[in-house]
Design an enzyme around this catalytic site. Structure first.
Site, PDB file in Angstrom:
ATOM      1  CG  ASP A  39      -0.201   0.020   2.544  1.00  0.00           C
ATOM      2  OD1 ASP A  39       1.045  -0.083   2.524  1.00  0.00           O
ATOM      3  OD2 ASP A  39      -0.856   0.122   3.595  1.00  0.00           O
ATOM      4  N   GLY A  40       2.171   1.102  -0.102  1.00  0.00           N
ATOM      5  CA  GLY A  40       3.068   2.252  -0.163  1.00  0.00           C
ATOM      6  C   GLY A  40       3.668   2.649   1.164  1.00  0.00           C
ATOM      7  CG  HIS A 132      21.034  24.413  -5.307  1.00  0.00           C
ATOM      8  ND1 HIS A 132      21.894  24.490  -6.389  1.00  0.00           N
ATOM      9  CD2 HIS A 132      19.997  25.239  -5.600  1.00  0.00           C
ATOM     10  CE1 HIS A 132      21.399  25.325  -7.285  1.00  0.00           C
ATOM     11  NE2 HIS A 132      20.244  25.790  -6.831  1.00  0.00           N
ATOM     12  CG  ASP A 171      24.569  28.786 -12.601  1.00  0.00           C
ATOM     13  OD1 ASP A 171      25.366  29.041 -11.674  1.00  0.00           O
ATOM     14  OD2 ASP A 171      23.772  27.826 -12.537  1.00  0.00           O
ATOM     15  CE  LYS A 194      21.815  27.681 -15.034  1.00  0.00           C
ATOM     16  NZ  LYS A 194      21.924  26.248 -14.757  1.00  0.00           N
ATOM     17  NE  ARG A 196      17.063  26.573 -13.714  1.00  0.00           N
ATOM     18  CZ  ARG A 196      17.617  25.504 -14.275  1.00  0.00           C
ATOM     19  NH1 ARG A 196      16.871  24.667 -14.952  1.00  0.00           N
ATOM     20  NH2 ARG A 196      18.913  25.300 -14.159  1.00  0.00           N
ATOM     21  CG  ASP A 221      26.263  23.105 -11.543  1.00  0.00           C
ATOM     22  OD1 ASP A 221      26.195  23.747 -10.477  1.00  0.00           O
ATOM     23  OD2 ASP A 221      25.407  23.200 -12.450  1.00  0.00           O
ATOM     24  N   GLY A 228      20.877  18.996 -19.262  1.00  0.00           N
ATOM     25  CA  GLY A 228      20.714  19.984 -20.329  1.00  0.00           C
ATOM     26  C   GLY A 228      21.665  21.149 -20.251  1.00  0.00           C
ATOM     27  CB  THR A 229      22.711  23.389 -17.467  1.00  0.00           C
ATOM     28  OG1 THR A 229      21.408  23.904 -17.208  1.00  0.00           O
ATOM     29  CG2 THR A 229      23.729  24.501 -17.284  1.00  0.00           C
TER      30      THR A 229
END
Length: 316
Positions: A39-40, A132, A171, A194, A196, A221, A228-229
């Protein structure tokens, strides 16, 4: 340390990294188990006595993010209810680290919610890597140690003996940390600009500030999700005369077609760390994993012996 041996346990988000940390410390891994019901629901159980002991739990909160985060909370609670003297959570990759502010109306500050939940569950200390948003440390009322992958990634880059290298920040936001890479390696630096425009994990790289002609570019990074970046920056660097392009990223949150995209890109090799595992897609030979287990192992040892962690990163 001999009178109070540390107990290190793995959550299901970081079994291999935990094993490497225990190998570095020459310690057996703590016994525990995680069960996932149909059931998770998630069920965790400690399989040895931790009463009065100082416990260290290693759990990255990714793949799948919310399940791993809930499991982290359950482990903290389980250790506390089992009588552990203290619980230090090692979160190699803090998945909600991007949720550090309210930058538009009617949104949650997700990093703060996660920090509150970790503290309410009973964590006494948090150890993570390359947040981050470093200001997330201020969301906690408990000590937070933010480690840096820079030393191990720089050592790997040095070992490549790349001709005429230059460090490239993808960036402006990562420029300060990229300068530390450049200083550590004794190289010049370039910065990509860049934009976003939405929450679709896609960014448009506009230009590169700095001379990359005839240089071997190394894009650094803290994490990559779609790749993608990195690919966009690599293409632009080659257009501006770079000889070759490599990349080094702490957290490899590679989802969807990211591995395929990197494999088909001009990036010669992508160096990542083992802060993230359980990836949904297997890696190709272009992606190389560099272990940060020695950094986490040393941090755990210093915390246990009440020694300075900042000493590990002198000059970084």
């Amino acid at each position: 340390m001999n009178d109070d041996p540390m107990l290190i346990f793995a959550g299901s988000g970081s079994p291999r990294l935990t094993a490497r940390i225990c190998e570095y410390l020459h310690l057996p891994q703590g016994k525990n188990e995680t069960l996932h019901f149909s059931d998770g629901n998630t069920f965790v159980r400690v399989l040895e006595n931790v009463r009065g002991r100082r416990v260290y739990l290693v759990q990255s909160t990714i793949f799948p993010t919310n399940d791993m985060f809930m499991e982290l909370l359950f482990w903290i609670d389980a250790f506390k209810r089992a009588g552990a003297d203290s619980v230090t959570v090692i979160i190699p990759y803090f998945s909600y680290g991007k949720g550090d502010k309210k930058d538009e109306p009617r949104v949650s500050i997700r990093g703060r919610v996660c920090a509150d939940a970790i503290e309410v569950a009973g964590a006494d200390r948090v150890v993570t890597m390359d947040l981050h948003a470093p200001q997330i440390q201020g969301f906690f009322h408990r000590p937070v140690d933010n480690l840096y992958a820079l030393p191990v990634l720089c050592n790997r880059i040095k070992a490549m003996n790349l001709p005429n290298p230059i460090i490239v920040s993808p960036d402006v936001g990562f420029a300060k940390q990229a300068r530390r890479y450049a200083s550590h390696l004794g190289t010049p630096i370039a910065i990509a600009y860049k934009e976003r425009l939405a929450h679709d994990e896609k960014a448009v790289v506009m230009e590169v500030i700095g001379d990359v002609r005839n240089k071997t570019a190394v894009v650094v990074d803290d994490f990559t999700t779609s790749g993608g970046t990195l690919v966009s920056v690599a293409n632009l660097l080659l257009e501006q005369g770079a000889r070759e392009v490599y990349a080094a990223v702490t957290h490899s949150v590679l989802t969807g077609r990211a591995v395929e995209q990197i494999e088909n890109s001009p990036i010669k090799r992508l160096f990542i760390t083992d802060t993230v595992e359980n990836h949904p897609v297997p890696f190709t030979a272009k992606i190389e994993v560099v272990s940060v287990a020695p950094l986490f192992g040393e941090a755990i040892k210093r915390i246990h012996n009440r020694e300075s962690i900042s000493e590990m990163f002198k000059g970084v």
